[in-house]
Design a protein around this motif. Structure first.
Motif, short mmCIF file in Angstrom:
data_model
loop_
_atom_site.label_atom_id
_atom_site.label_comp_id
_atom_site.label_asym_id
_atom_site.label_seq_id
_atom_site.Cartn_x
_atom_site.Cartn_y
_atom_site.Cartn_z
N GLY A 164 0.82 -1.21 0.00
CA GLY A 164 0.00 0.00 0.00
C GLY A 164 0.85 1.26 0.00
O GLY A 164 0.55 2.22 -0.72
N PHE A 206 -4.91 -7.59 -2.23
CA PHE A 206 -6.15 -6.80 -2.18
C PHE A 206 -6.13 -5.84 -1.00
O PHE A 206 -6.54 -4.67 -1.13
CB PHE A 206 -7.35 -7.74 -2.09
CG PHE A 206 -8.67 -7.02 -1.92
CD1 PHE A 206 -9.29 -6.41 -3.01
CD2 PHE A 206 -9.27 -6.93 -0.68
CE1 PHE A 206 -10.49 -5.74 -2.85
CE2 PHE A 206 -10.47 -6.26 -0.51
CZ PHE A 206 -11.09 -5.66 -1.60
N LEU A 207 -5.65 -6.30 0.15
CA LEU A 207 -5.58 -5.43 1.32
C LEU A 207 -4.62 -4.25 1.07
O LEU A 207 -4.93 -3.11 1.43
CB LEU A 207 -5.11 -6.22 2.54
CG LEU A 207 -6.10 -7.23 3.11
CD1 LEU A 207 -5.45 -8.04 4.23
CD2 LEU A 207 -7.35 -6.53 3.64
N ILE A 209 -3.73 -2.93 -1.89
CA ILE A 209 -4.31 -2.03 -2.89
C ILE A 209 -5.45 -1.22 -2.27
O ILE A 209 -5.59 -0.01 -2.54
CB ILE A 209 -4.80 -2.83 -4.11
CG1 ILE A 209 -3.60 -3.45 -4.83
CG2 ILE A 209 -5.61 -1.95 -5.05
CD1 ILE A 209 -3.97 -4.47 -5.88
N SER A 210 -6.24 -1.85 -1.42
CA SER A 210 -7.33 -1.14 -0.75
C SER A 210 -6.80 -0.04 0.15
O SER A 210 -7.34 1.07 0.21
CB SER A 210 -8.18 -2.12 0.08
OG SER A 210 -8.76 -3.10 -0.74
N TYR A 213 -5.83 2.84 -1.95
CA TYR A 213 -7.02 3.52 -2.47
C TYR A 213 -7.55 4.53 -1.45
O TYR A 213 -7.86 5.69 -1.79
CB TYR A 213 -8.11 2.49 -2.81
CG TYR A 213 -9.44 3.12 -3.16
CD1 TYR A 213 -9.64 3.67 -4.43
CD2 TYR A 213 -10.48 3.18 -2.24
CE1 TYR A 213 -10.85 4.25 -4.77
CE2 TYR A 213 -11.69 3.77 -2.56
CZ TYR A 213 -11.87 4.29 -3.82
OH TYR A 213 -13.07 4.89 -4.14
N PHE A 214 -7.62 4.13 -0.20
CA PHE A 214 -8.11 5.05 0.83
C PHE A 214 -7.12 6.19 1.06
O PHE A 214 -7.52 7.32 1.35
CB PHE A 214 -8.39 4.29 2.12
CG PHE A 214 -9.63 3.46 2.08
CD1 PHE A 214 -10.89 4.06 2.03
CD2 PHE A 214 -9.56 2.08 2.05
CE1 PHE A 214 -12.04 3.29 1.97
CE2 PHE A 214 -10.71 1.30 1.99
CZ PHE A 214 -11.96 1.91 1.95
N LYS A 217 -7.69 8.96 -1.43
CA LYS A 217 -9.03 9.55 -1.41
C LYS A 217 -9.03 11.07 -1.62
O LYS A 217 -9.82 11.59 -2.41
CB LYS A 217 -9.75 9.18 -0.12
CG LYS A 217 -10.55 7.88 -0.17
CD LYS A 217 -11.76 8.04 -1.07
CE LYS A 217 -12.70 6.84 -0.93
NZ LYS A 217 -13.90 7.02 -1.79
#
Length: 238
Positions: A164, A206-207, A209-210, A213-214, A217
């Motif tokens: 991330g 996925f965690l 990338i999520s 993403y946040f 924001k």
């Protein structure tokens, strides 16, 4: 590691870090680093996390440079501290990974060559986010080795965090996520628990990338997803 090789390792690390220190204090600020300073560092934290007029904003790097902002003659060098720290840290990560995989002597030889590669050296002392990407890439590989193919929850969770942070530095770090996942799939092919391993890596990808993403924001609200992933700033030459 015996005393002889401890001294050799210390000498190699010392020389590589001294070279970076010399470049940090002697190289003029270049165009991209000047852009980082003008649009993001000097504008403050809020602009660094929300303004994305072009891919020149390596967001996490820009955020870190604001912590070292102090107007004056030393600002050029202060601006380079995050890149320098991550660049030097990458040397230790590279050595640790290669030593685990190939042994002490090959890892020392590899470190000597790796440490003077032009991109690795250049971006360790220039105020851009590429040394951070190198660090996060090596950290992801090291965490995979420690996680026992992502069976260890703690190391796997840190792996997701590192992914991330890498994507939050530069979105193109997603290329590494894809390439590493593909390589991991090939590496795991034919081994017991193949599908479980593929499931685990995809969960942690996925965690990661999520998380990015946040983190994006504020930028997404202002510029939309196209501002981050589009290629509108790339023009072909005649």
């Amino acid at each position: 590691m015996n005393k002889k090789y401890e001294k050799i390792a210390l000498l190699v690390f010392s020389l590589l870090i001294l070279i970076r220190l010399y470049l940090l204090f002697t190289q003029p600020i270049d165009v991209d680093a000047a852009t980082t300073f003008y649009y993001f560092t000097s504008a403050g934290l809020e602009q660094s996390i929300s303004y994305y007029p072009a891919p020149n904003n390596h967001v996490l790097h820009s955020v870190l440079t604001t912590l070292f902002y102090y107007p004056g003659p030393w600002q050029t060098y202060l601006l380079r501290i995050p890149a320098f720290i991550f660049g030097c840290s990458s040397l230790f990560l590279f050595f640790g990974i290669t030593k685990k995989l190939y042994g002490l002597i090959p890892s020392l030889i590899a470190l000597a060559f790796f440490g003077v590669l032009e991109p690795v050296l250049y971006y360790s002392c220039v105020a851009r986010g590429y040394s951070m990407i190198l660090f996060f890439t090596l950290a992801a590989v090291g965490l995979w080795l420690k996680s026992n193919d992502f069976r260890n929850i703690f190391y796997s969770a840190v792996y997701a965090l590192v992914l991330g942070m890498g994507i939050y530095t530069i979105p193109s770090h997603l290329y590494f996520v894809f390439a590493f996942s593909l390589g991991f799939g090939v590496y795991s092919l034919g081994k017991p628990g193949f599908w479980q391993a593929i499931f685990r890596i995809n969960v942690y990808n996925f965690l990661g990338i999520s998380l990015s993403y946040f983190a994006y924001k504020p930028i997404l609200r202002q510029h939309g997803i196209e501002g981050v992933i589009a290629n509108q700033y790339t023009k072909s030459k005649g």
